[in-house]
Design an enzyme around this catalytic site. Structure first.
Site, short mmCIF file in Angstrom:
data_model
loop_
_atom_site.label_atom_id
_atom_site.label_comp_id
_atom_site.label_asym_id
_atom_site.label_seq_id
_atom_site.Cartn_x
_atom_site.Cartn_y
_atom_site.Cartn_z
N LYS A 1 0.84 -1.20 0.00
CA LYS A 1 0.00 0.00 0.00
C LYS A 1 0.87 1.25 0.00
O LYS A 1 0.62 2.22 -0.74
CB LYS A 1 -0.93 0.01 1.21
CG LYS A 1 -1.76 1.28 1.34
CD LYS A 1 -2.30 1.50 2.74
CE LYS A 1 -1.20 1.98 3.68
NZ LYS A 1 -1.72 2.36 5.01
N SER A 2 1.90 1.26 0.85
CA SER A 2 2.74 2.46 0.98
C SER A 2 3.43 2.79 -0.33
O SER A 2 3.53 3.96 -0.72
CB SER A 2 3.77 2.25 2.09
OG SER A 2 3.14 2.06 3.34
N GLY B 1 -4.57 7.49 5.87
CA GLY B 1 -3.62 8.53 6.23
C GLY B 1 -2.86 9.06 5.04
O GLY B 1 -2.61 10.26 4.93
N ARG C 1 -8.04 12.39 13.23
CA ARG C 1 -6.62 12.15 12.96
C ARG C 1 -5.92 13.47 12.62
O ARG C 1 -6.46 14.29 11.88
CB ARG C 1 -6.47 11.13 11.82
CG ARG C 1 -7.12 9.80 12.14
CD ARG C 1 -6.85 8.76 11.08
NE ARG C 1 -5.45 8.36 11.04
CZ ARG C 1 -4.97 7.46 10.18
NH1 ARG C 1 -5.78 6.90 9.30
NH2 ARG C 1 -3.69 7.13 10.19
N SER D 1 3.19 11.95 13.22
CA SER D 1 3.12 11.17 11.98
C SER D 1 4.24 11.57 11.03
O SER D 1 4.35 12.75 10.65
CB SER D 1 1.77 11.38 11.28
OG SER D 1 1.75 10.70 10.04
N SER E 1 8.47 6.11 12.52
CA SER E 1 8.35 5.51 11.18
C SER E 1 9.34 6.07 10.17
O SER E 1 9.00 6.37 9.03
CB SER E 1 6.91 5.69 10.65
OG SER E 1 5.97 5.13 11.54
N GLU F 1 3.51 0.12 12.78
CA GLU F 1 2.39 -0.60 12.20
C GLU F 1 2.46 -2.10 12.46
O GLU F 1 1.47 -2.82 12.32
CB GLU F 1 2.33 -0.35 10.69
CG GLU F 1 3.52 -0.89 9.92
CD GLU F 1 3.61 -0.32 8.52
OE1 GLU F 1 3.70 -1.12 7.58
OE2 GLU F 1 3.58 0.91 8.35
N ARG G 1 -5.45 -3.82 11.03
CA ARG G 1 -4.41 -4.54 11.76
C ARG G 1 -4.93 -5.13 13.07
O ARG G 1 -4.37 -6.10 13.58
CB ARG G 1 -3.19 -3.66 11.97
CG ARG G 1 -2.61 -3.17 10.66
CD ARG G 1 -1.13 -2.92 10.70
NE ARG G 1 -0.70 -2.22 9.48
CZ ARG G 1 -0.44 -2.81 8.33
NH1 ARG G 1 -0.55 -4.12 8.21
NH2 ARG G 1 -0.05 -2.09 7.28
#
Length: 447
Positions: A30-31, A113, A141, A187, A216, A335, A407
């Protein structure tokens, strides 16, 4: 309005009666897919994405770009069988034809996101207003990092001072760009959002992170690598630049012919199945070099009792029949926390998962959700300031709620392998990143 039946249905999580021995073709990342779509939309020539992920998040991204004037053609070769037997849809390709960004447009971000954070900078480059809206959870968010930065860089945005959705970006066809300071501690997508569009800003962009720890980091490295692959010049802390500063030079982006890697984070439940059952799982096409956070699973799950072999054809992961607790900082790979917590709940010793306070702002508050759901099955999980402490206990069956979080659903499925009677509420939420998860899961077990 009546509730969506898919959101209330209970899925009996399959219980493993023996060690798994399976090959699982994991769909594309996905990323990578969503970053590739953004870069292709900003390019000066057409590009191809091969074996893209088709999931809710990526289709939301594609539809949003179409609404803003980008043409995306989808093709599937006649040799591709599709479906659960070929979930990575090896014959599928998307051709992206950039033709200027236009408004007025309305974008549905769902609860993605990447869509809600990566596309407002593109909207600032559009000729006309672009309105962003999404699921109720998307209103909670944080978006302030992107909104405030774009205003500093010259954009006009209406958000009624909330710093969240819904909002409207009034695109003027161009953006000045230049230096900007942001706090991306909630984020890393705030940084990636500005870098991805930075080559199209008149002065490029210099992003300086001013907050505490930056979560991340592998995702920022992924963004930088993909920018460089389409011709962008990017200076980073790793390449000799200042700490916490990224610079992108203005310039044209090339169209690419890109094959999307398997989503290594989505491989997690299948590797966990080998660990939990003492079995063996092969994930074909696992890359030898990658910026995906999921690659860290090789190290983490080996420490928890498995072993792995990375070969040209893929990754073979084998469980030993024992699961050990772990003390691990997951700040760069947050994640992965739900799946690791599920495995830790079945271990022979306690675990401490650290560095993931930012998970309270993900699709749901993942720390609170994991604590509640595992404890309601008889577990002993406590929240810490920045993570979880998990003391293994004998678990029992029950309903595992997912909070519309993909998840959480896969974490419950992992526990269900070892604990009879676990029922997953709304397993359909896995369609956010892995539409065929129930079929892949039962197929792995030979059902």
């Amino acid at each position: 309005m009546a509730p969506n039946p898919a959101h209330t249905a209970l899925w009996p999580a399959p219980h493993a009666s023996e060690a798994v021995d399976a090959t699982v073709h994991v769909p594309g990342s996905k990323s990578v897919t969503n970053r590739a779509l953004v870069l292709a939309a900003l390019a000066s020539e057409p590009g191809w994405l091969r074996r893209p992920l088709r999931s809710r998040d990526t289709l939301l991204m594609a539809d949003a770009l179409r609404a803003m004037g980008v043409e995306i053609e989808e093709t599937v070769s006649s040799s591709s069988t599709g479906g659960a037997g070929n979930p990575d849809r090896a014959g599928e390709a998307w051709r992206v034809l950039p033709d200027g960004l236009r408004g007025p447009a309305t974008v549905d971000v769902g609860n993605a996101g990447t869509v809600m954070r990566f596309l407002p900078p593109l909207a600032a480059l559009a000729d006309g207003p672009v309105r962003f809206d999404g699921d109720p959870r998307s209103y909670e968010r944080p978006l302030h990092g992107v909104i405030d930065a774009l205003r500093v860089l010259g954009a006009r945005i209406d958000d009624d001072g909330r710093g969240t959705l819904p909002l409207t970006v009034h695109g003027s066809g161009a953006l000045d760009g230049g230096p900007v300071e942001i706090d991306a501690s909630s984020s890393s997508q705030f940084v990636s959002a500005l870098l991805l569009s930075g080559p199209r800003f008149n002065q490029g962009v210099e992003v300086r992170h001013t907050g505490s720890s930056l979560p991340s980091m592998p995702h920022i490295r992924m963004t930088v690598d993909m920018l460089r692959a389409v011709g962008a010049q990017v200076d980073t802390p790793e390449s000799g630049g200042e700490p916490n500063v990224w610079r992108v030079t203005p310039g044209a982006l090339l169209g690419r012919d890109l094959t999307i890697e398997p989503d290594l984070s989505n491989a997690q439940p299948f590797l966990a199945a080998a660990l939990v059952t003492g079995g063996r799982v092969l994930i074909p096409d696992w890359p030898a070099r990658t910026t995906q956070p999921g690659d860290r699973l090789r190290e983490i799950f080996t420490e928890m009792g498995g072993s792995c072999e990375l070969a040209d054809y893929g990754l073979v992961f084998t469980g030993s029949g024992s699961i050990h607790g772990i003390d691990v900082d997951l700040g760069d790979v947050g994640e992965l926390t739900p799946g690791i917590a599920a495995v830790a709940a079945l271990a022979d010793s306690p675990s401490t998962l650290r560095g993931v306070a930012h998970l309270r702002l993900h699709e749901t508050d993942r720390l609170a959700a994991l604590t509640k759901e595992i404890n309601e099955l008889g577990g002993d999980v406590t929240e810490t300031a920045d993570g979880l402490h998990i003391r293994p206990r004998r678990l029992h069956g029950g309903i595992f709620h997912t909070y519309d979080d993909h998840r959480m659903a896969t974490a419950g499925a992992i526990i269900g392998l070892a604990v009879e009677g676990v029922q997953i509420e709304n397993v359909a939420t896995t369609a956010k990143t892995m539409p065929d998860f129930p079929e892949l899961w039962t197929g792995m077990l030979g059902a």
